[in-house]
Design a protein around this motif. Structure first.
Motif, PDB file in Angstrom:
ATOM      1  N   LEU A 164      11.296  47.497  92.445  1.00 44.75           N
ATOM      2  CA  LEU A 164      11.289  46.924  93.791  1.00 44.75           C
ATOM      3  C   LEU A 164      11.362  45.410  93.768  1.00 44.75           C
ATOM      4  CD1 LEU A 164       8.678  49.263  95.513  1.00 44.75           C
ATOM      5  CD2 LEU A 164      11.166  49.513  95.306  1.00 44.75           C
ATOM      6  N   ARG A 165      10.841  44.800  92.701  1.00 42.41           N
ATOM      7  CA  ARG A 165      10.918  43.338  92.599  1.00 42.41           C
ATOM      8  C   ARG A 165      12.363  42.898  92.462  1.00 42.41           C
ATOM      9  NH1 ARG A 165       8.504  39.605  87.672  1.00 42.41           N
ATOM     10  NH2 ARG A 165       8.970  37.578  88.608  1.00 42.41           N
ATOM     11  N   ARG A 166      13.123  43.539  91.582  1.00 42.10           N
ATOM     12  CA  ARG A 166      14.529  43.186  91.421  1.00 42.10           C
ATOM     13  C   ARG A 166      15.299  43.457  92.706  1.00 42.10           C
ATOM     14  NH1 ARG A 166      17.987  43.058  87.056  1.00 42.10           N
ATOM     15  NH2 ARG A 166      16.254  41.920  86.120  1.00 42.10           N
ATOM     16  N   ALA A 167      15.006  44.600  93.341  1.00 45.92           N
ATOM     17  CA  ALA A 167      15.708  44.941  94.580  1.00 45.92           C
ATOM     18  C   ALA A 167      15.450  43.897  95.664  1.00 45.92           C
ATOM     19  CB  ALA A 167      15.278  46.324  95.059  1.00 45.92           C
ATOM     20  N   ALA A 168      14.221  43.416  95.758  1.00 48.22           N
ATOM     21  CA  ALA A 168      13.895  42.410  96.774  1.00 48.22           C
ATOM     22  C   ALA A 168      14.616  41.098  96.503  1.00 48.22           C
ATOM     23  CB  ALA A 168      12.385  42.187  96.824  1.00 48.22           C
ATOM     24  N   SER A 169      14.674  40.709  95.236  1.00 47.54           N
ATOM     25  CA  SER A 169      15.378  39.479  94.880  1.00 47.54           C
ATOM     26  C   SER A 169      16.858  39.587  95.226  1.00 47.54           C
ATOM     27  CB  SER A 169      15.194  39.186  93.391  1.00 47.54           C
ATOM     28  OG  SER A 169      15.873  38.012  93.022  1.00 47.54           O
ATOM     29  N   LEU A 170      17.456  40.725  94.923  1.00 45.61           N
ATOM     30  CA  LEU A 170      18.874  40.926  95.222  1.00 45.61           C
ATOM     31  C   LEU A 170      19.127  40.991  96.725  1.00 45.61           C
ATOM     32  CD1 LEU A 170      19.727  43.511  92.427  1.00 45.61           C
ATOM     33  CD2 LEU A 170      20.328  41.087  92.492  1.00 45.61           C
ATOM     34  N   ARG A 171      18.179  41.542  97.471  1.00 41.97           N
ATOM     35  CA  ARG A 171      18.327  41.607  98.925  1.00 41.97           C
ATOM     36  C   ARG A 171      18.425  40.194  99.505  1.00 41.97           C
ATOM     37  NH1 ARG A 171      13.860  44.059  99.944  1.00 41.97           N
ATOM     38  NH2 ARG A 171      14.721  46.002  99.124  1.00 41.97           N
ATOM     39  N   GLU A 172      17.611  39.287  98.988  1.00 40.05           N
ATOM     40  CA  GLU A 172      17.674  37.891  99.447  1.00 40.05           C
ATOM     41  C   GLU A 172      19.008  37.261  99.068  1.00 40.05           C
ATOM     42  OE1 GLU A 172      14.409  35.614  98.066  1.00 40.05           O
ATOM     43  OE2 GLU A 172      12.885  36.821  99.084  1.00 40.05           O
ATOM     44  N   MET A 173      19.488  37.552  97.863  1.00 35.55           N
ATOM     45  CA  MET A 173      20.745  36.964  97.414  1.00 35.55           C
ATOM     46  C   MET A 173      21.931  37.435  98.246  1.00 35.55           C
ATOM     47  SD  MET A 173      20.049  37.238  93.297  1.00 35.55           S
ATOM     48  CE  MET A 173      21.505  36.351  92.735  1.00 35.55           C
ATOM     49  N   ALA A 174      21.824  38.633  98.837  1.00 39.74           N
ATOM     50  CA  ALA A 174      22.927  39.190  99.621  1.00 39.74           C
ATOM     51  C   ALA A 174      22.874  38.807 101.094  1.00 39.74           C
ATOM     52  CB  ALA A 174      22.926  40.713  99.488  1.00 39.74           C
ATOM     53  N   GLU A 175      21.951  37.945 101.486  1.00 34.65           N
ATOM     54  CA  GLU A 175      21.829  37.571 102.890  1.00 34.65           C
ATOM     55  C   GLU A 175      23.091  36.868 103.387  1.00 34.65           C
ATOM     56  OE1 GLU A 175      18.389  35.140 103.082  1.00 34.65           O
ATOM     57  OE2 GLU A 175      16.972  36.820 103.138  1.00 34.65           O
ATOM     58  N   PRO A 176      23.429  37.043 104.676  1.00 37.59           N
ATOM     59  CA  PRO A 176      24.598  36.364 105.240  1.00 37.59           C
ATOM     60  C   PRO A 176      24.497  34.849 105.044  1.00 37.59           C
ATOM     61  CG  PRO A 176      23.750  38.010 106.762  1.00 37.59           C
ATOM     62  CD  PRO A 176      22.744  37.905 105.654  1.00 37.59           C
ATOM     63  N   GLY A 177      25.610  34.245 104.739  1.00 39.08           N
ATOM     64  CA  GLY A 177      25.642  32.806 104.531  1.00 39.08           C
ATOM     65  C   GLY A 177      25.534  32.384 103.079  1.00 39.08           C
ATOM     66  N   ARG A 178      25.052  33.277 102.206  1.00 37.89           N
ATOM     67  CA  ARG A 178      25.005  32.951 100.778  1.00 37.89           C
ATOM     68  C   ARG A 178      26.419  33.062 100.210  1.00 37.89           C
ATOM     69  NH1 ARG A 178      19.525  33.711  98.927  1.00 37.89           N
ATOM     70  NH2 ARG A 178      20.229  32.991  96.882  1.00 37.89           N
ATOM     71  N   ARG A 179      26.726  32.225  99.233  1.00 32.97           N
ATOM     72  CA  ARG A 179      28.090  32.155  98.707  1.00 32.97           C
ATOM     73  C   ARG A 179      28.058  32.283  97.184  1.00 32.97           C
ATOM     74  NH1 ARG A 179      29.731  26.684 102.114  1.00 32.97           N
ATOM     75  NH2 ARG A 179      29.985  27.682 104.158  1.00 32.97           N
ATOM     76  N   PHE A 180      28.515  33.409  96.677  1.00 32.76           N
ATOM     77  CA  PHE A 180      28.551  33.638  95.239  1.00 32.76           C
ATOM     78  C   PHE A 180      30.000  33.761  94.775  1.00 32.76           C
ATOM     79  CE2 PHE A 180      24.242  34.729  96.196  1.00 32.76           C
ATOM     80  CZ  PHE A 180      23.520  34.402  95.041  1.00 32.76           C
TER      81      PHE A 180
END
Length: 321
Positions: free
Chosen positions: A79-95
């Motif tokens: 769940l820790r990794r999933a939460a971190s990835l959820r933040e990274m996928a937020e709208p406006g982030r650019r990867f």
């Protein structure tokens, strides 16, 4: 007689490096976490086009890859990794790229890369990964605010960083693996933005990565901070056309790391040699303030001010007397 104290100090330093290596091998082996599964990412072509529409498509594809990795982590029960990835996928982030496998890789842009006149690439050191990615994101945002709207900051977690305590952090193996990817990123940014100023800001073990990619780099500046050494006796040995800078804050524990290189038979070369802030290394030394090892990009710090000035092509502020 004058050489005896120096010889004794060198012997103690060599011994300390060897003992550290011997202790770290079993500790890191016992503490290695289980891998978190993730699907293979999308395949991107090389960076060439600064068109905002083309970049937006690339960002959208990477967001899909992050969300797929988030689902895999959640199904795995991490769940820790999933939460971190959820933040990274937020709208406006650019990867520009993302790969959740083997500890994770990512390349995030803060700012408008398509129109940037100055690009700073942050290269992190040991112990940085997806589970605590917010720290790298925080530092990238702080640097971007300092540089201004006509700049972009690229947070490059493009390699399998070594654990903060372990044998991999004492050798150049991970840096050798990482260097081609960093060189390709810089070449891509240069192809996109031929007139932009590009700076590599290399923290801790990340300075070893930057040193390994320095020869022939398209970057204009190579900044080593909080560095344990880079495996080279001096800046000239890096064989780079980039201007080389080095800094270390007054509260950084890395000053106590022995600046030696020791060949451990049948294993590896341990340590990274000359201190980059030493006169004999030949880098331009900048005032990095009095913070700790993880404080170089804290808002309001002298180190952040000077790192931003170097990335902008200005001379750093001198230490007050």
């Amino acid at each position: 007689m004058p050489d005896r104290p120096r010889g004794a100090r060198r012997f103690r330093a060599l011994l300390a490096a060897l003992v550290t290596f011997a202790v770290a091998v079993p500790v890191s082996g016992a503490a290695r976490p289980a891998a978190v599964p993730a699907p293979a990412p999308s395949v991107h072509g090389p960076l060439r086009d600064a068109d905002p529409t083309a970049l937006a498509r690339r960002y959208a594809v990477s967001r899909q890859d992050i969300r797929a990795a988030e689902r895999a982590a959640a199904e795995h029960g991490d769940l820790r990794r999933a939460a971190s990835l959820r933040e990274m996928a937020e709208p406006g982030r650019r990867f520009l790229a993302f790969d959740g496998r083997d500890g994770g890789r990512s390349t995030e842009v803060v700012g408008d890369l398509s129109a940037a006149r100055r690009v700073a690439v942050l290269v992190p050191g040991a112990g940085v990964g997806l589970d605590a990615y917010w720290r790298l994101r925080r530092d990238a945002r702080a640097l971007h605010r300092e540089l201004g709207a006509d700049a972009a900051v690229v947070a490059w977690l493009g390699y399998r960083t070594p654990a903060a305590v372990g044998p991999a952090a004492l050798t150049a193996g991970r840096a050798d693996e990482a260097a081609p990817g960093l060189r390709a990123l810089v070449d891509g940014v240069r192809a996109m933005l031929p007139g932009a100023r590009i700076s590599l800001l290399c923290h801790s073990y990340g300075s070893v990565v930057c040193a390994r990619s320095a020869r022939g780099t398209a970057a204009d500046a190579l900044v080593l901070y909080g560095s344990p050494g880079v495996g080279a006796p001096d800046a000239a040995a890096l064989r780079t056309g980039a201007r080389v800078w080095a800094g270390r804050s007054g509260g950084d524990w890395i000053a106590r790391v022995p600046h030696v290189r020791v060949r451990v038979p049948f294993v590896a070369t341990v340590g990274f040699g000359t201190d980059p802030v030493a006169d004999r290394f030949g880098a331009g030394v900048f005032d990095a303030g009095d913070g700790g090892h993880s404080d170089y990009l804290l808002p309001g710090s002298r180190s952040l001010t000077n790192l931003a000035r170097i990335a902008a092509g200005a001379e750093p502020l001198e230490a007050s007397r």
